[in-house]
Design an enzyme around this catalytic site. Structure first.
Site, PDB file in Angstrom:
ATOM      1  N   HIS A 197     -30.976 -39.955 -22.099  1.00  0.00           N
ATOM      2  CA  HIS A 197     -30.571 -40.816 -22.508  1.00  0.00           C
ATOM      3  C   HIS A 197     -32.721 -41.377 -22.429  1.00  0.00           C
ATOM      4  O   HIS A 197     -32.988 -42.257 -21.342  1.00  0.00           O
ATOM      5  CB  HIS A 197     -30.101 -42.069 -21.205  1.00  0.00           C
ATOM      6  CG  HIS A 197     -28.408 -41.267 -21.981  1.00  0.00           C
ATOM      7  ND1 HIS A 197     -28.262 -42.272 -20.515  1.00  0.00           N
ATOM      8  CD2 HIS A 197     -27.724 -41.474 -21.930  1.00  0.00           C
ATOM      9  CE1 HIS A 197     -26.392 -41.877 -21.619  1.00  0.00           C
ATOM     10  NE2 HIS A 197     -26.254 -41.504 -22.246  1.00  0.00           N
ATOM     11  N   HIS A 214     -34.941 -42.878 -14.919  1.00  0.00           N
ATOM     12  CA  HIS A 214     -33.730 -42.374 -13.639  1.00  0.00           C
ATOM     13  C   HIS A 214     -34.826 -41.480 -13.138  1.00  0.00           C
ATOM     14  O   HIS A 214     -34.029 -40.590 -12.129  1.00  0.00           O
ATOM     15  CB  HIS A 214     -32.649 -41.462 -14.604  1.00  0.00           C
ATOM     16  CG  HIS A 214     -31.303 -42.274 -14.130  1.00  0.00           C
ATOM     17  ND1 HIS A 214     -29.966 -41.975 -14.300  1.00  0.00           N
ATOM     18  CD2 HIS A 214     -31.341 -43.794 -15.318  1.00  0.00           C
ATOM     19  CE1 HIS A 214     -29.018 -43.025 -14.642  1.00  0.00           C
ATOM     20  NE2 HIS A 214     -30.645 -43.909 -15.222  1.00  0.00           N
ATOM     21  N   ASP A 270     -32.039 -38.965 -17.930  1.00  0.00           N
ATOM     22  CA  ASP A 270     -32.326 -40.617 -18.621  1.00  0.00           C
ATOM     23  C   ASP A 270     -33.972 -40.550 -18.354  1.00  0.00           C
ATOM     24  O   ASP A 270     -33.797 -40.154 -16.733  1.00  0.00           O
ATOM     25  CB  ASP A 270     -31.204 -41.781 -17.954  1.00  0.00           C
ATOM     26  CG  ASP A 270     -31.848 -43.006 -18.376  1.00  0.00           C
ATOM     27  OD1 ASP A 270     -32.221 -43.495 -18.155  1.00  0.00           O
ATOM     28  OD2 ASP A 270     -30.413 -43.688 -18.908  1.00  0.00           O
ATOM     29  N   LYS A 283     -29.150 -39.271 -11.468  1.00  0.00           N
ATOM     30  CA  LYS A 283     -29.974 -40.356 -10.787  1.00  0.00           C
ATOM     31  C   LYS A 283     -30.927 -40.878 -10.063  1.00  0.00           C
ATOM     32  O   LYS A 283     -30.338 -40.230  -8.655  1.00  0.00           O
ATOM     33  CB  LYS A 283     -29.026 -41.811 -10.599  1.00  0.00           C
ATOM     34  CG  LYS A 283     -30.036 -43.447 -11.154  1.00  0.00           C
ATOM     35  CD  LYS A 283     -29.288 -44.472 -11.463  1.00  0.00           C
ATOM     36  CE  LYS A 283     -29.422 -45.574 -11.585  1.00  0.00           C
ATOM     37  NZ  LYS A 283     -29.098 -46.501 -12.290  1.00  0.00           N
ATOM     38  N   TRP A 287     -21.531 -40.401 -15.819  1.00  0.00           N
ATOM     39  CA  TRP A 287     -21.929 -40.501 -14.531  1.00  0.00           C
ATOM     40  C   TRP A 287     -21.630 -41.960 -13.368  1.00  0.00           C
ATOM     41  O   TRP A 287     -20.570 -42.370 -14.270  1.00  0.00           O
ATOM     42  CB  TRP A 287     -23.435 -41.750 -15.802  1.00  0.00           C
ATOM     43  CG  TRP A 287     -24.282 -43.177 -14.621  1.00  0.00           C
ATOM     44  CD1 TRP A 287     -25.135 -41.992 -13.621  1.00  0.00           C
ATOM     45  CD2 TRP A 287     -24.205 -43.650 -14.332  1.00  0.00           C
ATOM     46  NE1 TRP A 287     -25.363 -43.009 -12.982  1.00  0.00           N
ATOM     47  CE2 TRP A 287     -25.590 -44.155 -13.311  1.00  0.00           C
ATOM     48  CE3 TRP A 287     -23.627 -44.717 -14.430  1.00  0.00           C
ATOM     49  CZ2 TRP A 287     -25.240 -45.422 -11.620  1.00  0.00           C
ATOM     50  CZ3 TRP A 287     -23.671 -46.082 -13.623  1.00  0.00           C
ATOM     51  CH2 TRP A 287     -24.499 -46.625 -12.441  1.00  0.00           C
ATOM     52  N   ASP A 334     -36.445 -51.302 -12.500  1.00  0.00           N
ATOM     53  CA  ASP A 334     -35.459 -51.191 -13.991  1.00  0.00           C
ATOM     54  C   ASP A 334     -35.423 -49.950 -14.701  1.00  0.00           C
ATOM     55  O   ASP A 334     -37.023 -49.377 -15.083  1.00  0.00           O
ATOM     56  CB  ASP A 334     -35.469 -52.129 -14.178  1.00  0.00           C
ATOM     57  CG  ASP A 334     -34.510 -52.535 -16.287  1.00  0.00           C
ATOM     58  OD1 ASP A 334     -33.422 -52.472 -15.149  1.00  0.00           O
ATOM     59  OD2 ASP A 334     -34.868 -52.454 -17.002  1.00  0.00           O
ATOM     60  N   GLU A 343     -24.575 -36.536 -15.666  1.00  0.00           N
ATOM     61  CA  GLU A 343     -25.979 -37.650 -16.107  1.00  0.00           C
ATOM     62  C   GLU A 343     -26.520 -37.874 -13.946  1.00  0.00           C
ATOM     63  O   GLU A 343     -25.762 -39.127 -13.528  1.00  0.00           O
ATOM     64  CB  GLU A 343     -25.746 -39.178 -16.299  1.00  0.00           C
ATOM     65  CG  GLU A 343     -26.973 -40.094 -16.195  1.00  0.00           C
ATOM     66  CD  GLU A 343     -27.070 -41.206 -17.088  1.00  0.00           C
ATOM     67  OE1 GLU A 343     -25.965 -41.491 -17.775  1.00  0.00           O
ATOM     68  OE2 GLU A 343     -28.138 -41.351 -17.593  1.00  0.00           O
ATOM     69  N   ASP A 377     -33.622 -49.544 -18.022  1.00  0.00           N
ATOM     70  CA  ASP A 377     -33.301 -50.021 -18.818  1.00  0.00           C
ATOM     71  C   ASP A 377     -33.743 -51.040 -19.707  1.00  0.00           C
ATOM     72  O   ASP A 377     -33.644 -51.555 -20.186  1.00  0.00           O
ATOM     73  CB  ASP A 377     -31.777 -49.790 -18.603  1.00  0.00           C
ATOM     74  CG  ASP A 377     -30.763 -49.158 -17.588  1.00  0.00           C
ATOM     75  OD1 ASP A 377     -30.685 -48.298 -18.567  1.00  0.00           O
ATOM     76  OD2 ASP A 377     -30.660 -48.962 -16.699  1.00  0.00           O
ATOM     77  N   ASP A 386     -29.856 -45.672 -24.033  1.00  0.00           N
ATOM     78  CA  ASP A 386     -29.372 -46.324 -23.333  1.00  0.00           C
ATOM     79  C   ASP A 386     -30.826 -47.658 -22.370  1.00  0.00           C
ATOM     80  O   ASP A 386     -31.442 -46.953 -22.014  1.00  0.00           O
ATOM     81  CB  ASP A 386     -29.134 -45.342 -21.655  1.00  0.00           C
ATOM     82  CG  ASP A 386     -28.239 -45.893 -20.828  1.00  0.00           C
ATOM     83  OD1 ASP A 386     -28.007 -47.199 -21.102  1.00  0.00           O
ATOM     84  OD2 ASP A 386     -28.307 -45.006 -19.260  1.00  0.00           O
TER      85      ASP A 386
END
Ligand code: RNT
Ligand code: ZN
Length: 425
Positions: free
Chosen positions: A292, A268, A265, A233, A190, A300, A231, A302, A332
């Site tokens: 992920h 993302h 993810d 995003k 990533w 956010d 990965e 995460d 993640d």
């Protein structure tokens, strides 16, 4: 405070087992199946993505850990100690996911373009002793060579060269980890590269990134030991207008390079977009997929994973595609505002609960309703199944695996906080 009574757990389980059997689901078989699923626990939840290179911690890269809860792990020994605690509260055998910044170099500065497996021997020895696997990630952030906001996609050939070398070193390290632990190591690339404001030229950087990736990924390794992933995003802090490694970019990349798999993810994508519907599309073309599992909250990506609709939808998709053997499930998230071990255990138990819940679904009855054209039954059954006594099976599964049942693990966290974390000043 939260002690559970063994007999009561067993009684509730026996009743649940019968209910599931009426729907044609064998709970004993499911508990055998879920044992084979290994979740990859990300080491970076334990220290706010700081790593061991400097005391400066996480900087740049469009990601950020917020909070300053006391007790952060400050070195490899403390991080492994905390992981030991977390893993002791989670049923099953799993994996631990490392980043290159978790190298242990005996206090000597070692460039990221010079890292070798030597710098990870403590991790490998520890994982070997515990009988768990390791996964790996090159670290393309928190570094002066990443200060322009560009790494592998940098138009500056010096910067690019540095990061290409880092990528190569990391694949070697990961392949050795896989070999030494005799289990595939997933090495996930990533990069944060992107732009706060509207770029004048989106295309050139993507062409540069493609070429840089080709170079990083040239060397051949045994696929039994190394699995390469990339990965994507949508945006990060400071890369709101443009991310070079977007979803479309990497979709194209993995379809043109059969050796590399895609990482999705969950945080993302657009806030209203879920990854579950992407899983079967990608599995139509690729043998494997990396996830992920995360929880996006507004901007956010995460937050700590929960047993919620989004996580359940992901696990239902894997179950209904019969693909637990093809999907690598990694976590993640990073939350520095609560006890970090509580964050790990909550997220991992939530992922496992969601997997168990999905595995216990009488999917064959849904498929039967669908195939016979009775879509009313399909809808009604889906909703009825939500009331099946899942928690009784989960409690029994924890009990059988000698980890605390229900919320009892919180007592252990309290104890650990008083005896271990409170000494870290
Ligand atoms: C960042 C990506 C990436 C990182 C880790 C630390 O947005 O999700 O996976 O979280 O590599
Ligand atoms: Zn991620």
């Amino acid at each position: 405070m939260f002690v559970f009574n063994r007999d009561k757990v067993n009684k509730a389980y026996d009743a649940a087992k019968e209910v599931y059997a009426q729907y044609g689901v064998d709970t004993e078989k499911v508990m055998e199946e879920i044992k084979k699923v290994r979740i990859s626990l990300h080491c970076w939840q334990g220290d706010d993505v700081a790593g061991f290179e400097s005391s400066a911690g996480l900087s740049g890269g469009g990601i950020m850990a917020t909070g300053n809860y006391p007790g952060r792990a400050r070195n490899g020994a403390e991080l492994r100690q905390d992981l030991n605690k977390a893993l002791s509260l989670i049923p099953g055998k799993h994996k631990v996911n490392l980043h290159a910044i978790y190298a242990e170099t005996d206090g000597k500065p070692v460039g990221r373009d010079a890292l070798t497996i030597e710098h990870f021997q403590n991790w490998v020895a520890w994982a070997g002793e515990k009988g768990i696997g390791l996964d790996f990630n090159p670290t393309y952030f928190s570094h002066p060579q990443a200060d322009t906001g560009y790494t592998l996609a940098s138009p500056d050939s010096g910067i690019r060269k540095y990061w290409i070398e880092h990528g190569k070193r990391c694949r070697e390290i990961a392949a050795k980890m896989g070999e030494q632990l005799n289990t595939p190591c997933v090495n996930n690339i990533w990069i944060p590269d992107g732009s706060k404001d509207i770029p004048a030229d989106r295309h050139t950087k993507r062409r540069i990134l493609k070429e840089a990736l080709d170079e990083v990924l040239t060397a051949e390794f045994n696929p039994e030991y190394l699995v390469d992933a990339v990965e994507s995003k949508l945006f990060g802090i400071g890369s709101e207008s443009y991310v070079v490694g977007s979803h479309e970019f990497y979709m194209g990349y993995v379809f043109s390079n059969p050796k590399v798999i895609l990482c999705l993810d969950a945080g993302h994508f657009h806030p209203m977009e879920n990854i579950y519907d992407k899983i079967s599309s990608i599995l139509s073309y690729k043998e494997q997929l990396l996830l992920h599992v995360s929880r996006g909250v507004r901007w956010d990506s995460d937050h700590v994973v929960l047993f919620n609709d989004d996580t359940l939808a992901i696990m239902h998709e894997i179950k209904r595609s019969n693909a637990f053997g093809r999907v690598h499930i990694a976590l993640d998230f990073f939350d520095a505002s609560i006890n970090r071990i509580t964050a790990w255990v909550t997220g991992t138990r939530a992922a496992l609960k969601s997997i168990l819940y999905a595995m216990l679904e009488p999917t064959h009855l849904l498929a039967e309703a669908e195939n016979s054209g009775n879509l009313g039954n399909r809808l009604a059954l889906m909703d009825e199944f939500k009331g099946l006594p899942f928690a009784a099976v989960w409690n029994r599964y924890c009990q059988e695996n000698n980890v605390p049942v229900g919320a009892a693990w919180l007592d252990e966290i309290k104890n650990y906080e008083n005896t271990v974390l409170s000494d870290r000043k």
